[in-house]
Design a protein around this motif. Structure first.
Motif, mmCIF file in Angstrom:
data_model
loop_
_atom_site.group_PDB
_atom_site.id
_atom_site.type_symbol
_atom_site.label_atom_id
_atom_site.label_comp_id
_atom_site.label_asym_id
_atom_site.label_seq_id
_atom_site.Cartn_x
_atom_site.Cartn_y
_atom_site.Cartn_z
ATOM 1 N N TYR A 128 -4.714 5.412 1.293
ATOM 2 C CA TYR A 128 -3.704 4.467 0.812
ATOM 3 C C TYR A 128 -4.167 3.860 -0.512
ATOM 4 O O TYR A 128 -5.352 3.578 -0.706
ATOM 5 N N GLU A 172 -1.485 -1.244 -5.897
ATOM 6 C CA GLU A 172 -0.900 -1.217 -7.237
ATOM 7 C C GLU A 172 -1.989 -1.089 -8.307
ATOM 8 O O GLU A 172 -1.766 -0.521 -9.370
ATOM 9 N N GLN A 180 3.386 8.995 -1.636
ATOM 10 C CA GLN A 180 4.162 7.992 -2.359
ATOM 11 C C GLN A 180 3.539 7.690 -3.720
ATOM 12 O O GLN A 180 4.229 7.601 -4.733
ATOM 13 N N ALA A 181 2.215 7.539 -3.732
ATOM 14 C CA ALA A 181 1.516 7.242 -4.987
ATOM 15 C C ALA A 181 1.700 8.367 -5.993
ATOM 16 O O ALA A 181 1.941 8.130 -7.186
ATOM 17 N N TYR A 208 0.852 -1.181 0.000
ATOM 18 C CA TYR A 208 0.000 0.000 0.000
ATOM 19 C C TYR A 208 0.895 1.240 0.000
ATOM 20 O O TYR A 208 1.999 1.229 0.561
ATOM 21 N N PHE A 209 0.382 2.284 -0.607
ATOM 22 C CA PHE A 209 1.182 3.488 -0.770
ATOM 23 C C PHE A 209 0.395 4.693 -0.272
ATOM 24 O O PHE A 209 -0.805 4.820 -0.560
#
Length: 260
Positions: A43, A46, A9-10, A4-5
């Motif tokens: 969060y 992918e 981060q994403a 999870y990001f």
């Protein structure tokens, strides 16, 4: 959190801003797969990253967010394929236009560099040049060189063709103008073409030529015609002007008149 990001981060992974991801969440295009109830943090998995990257690609092809949302929500594979084929066609058009613009910019800065370095690219005032046969497509309505006509003149000539013939034509990256007693029209030189009645032949032969600019074109043409009349007793019915774009807002001509 494994696989999870965070929103930051994403955003970094897909090359967007965190605010863009929040906007996509608000309008329902891509929502985070998990939200921490205690912290409120979003969060992404992918799977959402793939959707975000797809959005970036489709936006670069000028799809609106509404159109992108429709594509992402389609569950009919035939419609998805049709939409993505349209995206590919848009990409090809954009690549072709950018390549065309790149060539014009390169031609412009080369001309400016020559001027900066005092390089004289002009030939003698009048000279004879042997030119091979040229096949041209004459414009239906463009009568003179202008910024509007020259910037993307290939598009004009493709639009003039029947759609079934477009793929059979390829034009040289050079404009021209042909003048007869009846009219003047811009033309495109055909590098690839089918056998159709709309085409005109400029015959192979020796041409008396002169270089000039937009400002002195009429004066140079009068001198050229006078030279032909007094020295060879030639009064041409066809005068060809090859147009060279020498700057972003500038162009020059090479006048060509067949001698034999």
């Amino acid at each position: 959190m494994k696989n999870y990001f965070s929103i930051k981060q994403a955003a970094e992974i897909v090359g967007m801003t965190s605010e863009a991801l929040r906007h996509y969440d608000r309008i329902g295009i891509v929502k985070p797969c998990y939200r921490d109830e205690s912290s409120g943090y979003r969060y992404y998995s992918e799977q959402e990253l793939v959707k975000l990257q797809t959005i970036a690609l489709l936006k670069s092809m000028d799809f609106t967010l509404t159109e992108i949302g429709d594509i992402l929500q389609l569950d009919n594979l035939h419609k998805v394929i049709e939409a993505l084929k349209q995206a590919e066609e848009n990409a090809n058009k954009k690549i072709a236009y950018l390549q065309y613009a790149k060539e014009k910019i390169k031609r412009a800065y080369t001309d400016y560099e020559n001027k900066l370095n005092n390089i004289d690219t002009k030939k003698d005032n009048f000279f004879v040049m042997h030119i091979p046969k040229r096949v041209i497509l004459i414009s239906n309505n463009m009568e003179h060189a202008s910024l509007k006509n020259l910037w993307n003149y290939h598009e004009h000539f493709y639009n003039q063709l029947d759609t079934s013939l477009e793929s059979q034509f390829l034009f040289e990256d050079m404009a021209g103008m042909i003048t007869t007693p009846e009219k003047s029209r811009l033309f495109a030189i055909c590098l690839k073409y089918p056998s159709v009645e709309e085409l005109t032949i400029l015959p192979e032969g020796d041409y008396l030529c002169a270089n000039c600019t937009e400002e002195n074109k009429d004066i140079v043409l009068r001198e050229l015609l006078h030279k032909l009349k007094t020295e060879s007793n030639i009064c041409p019915n066809v005068i060809v002007h090859i147009i060279s774009v020498t700057g972003i807002l500038q162009w020059s001509y090479q006048i060509q008149i067949l001698l034999n």
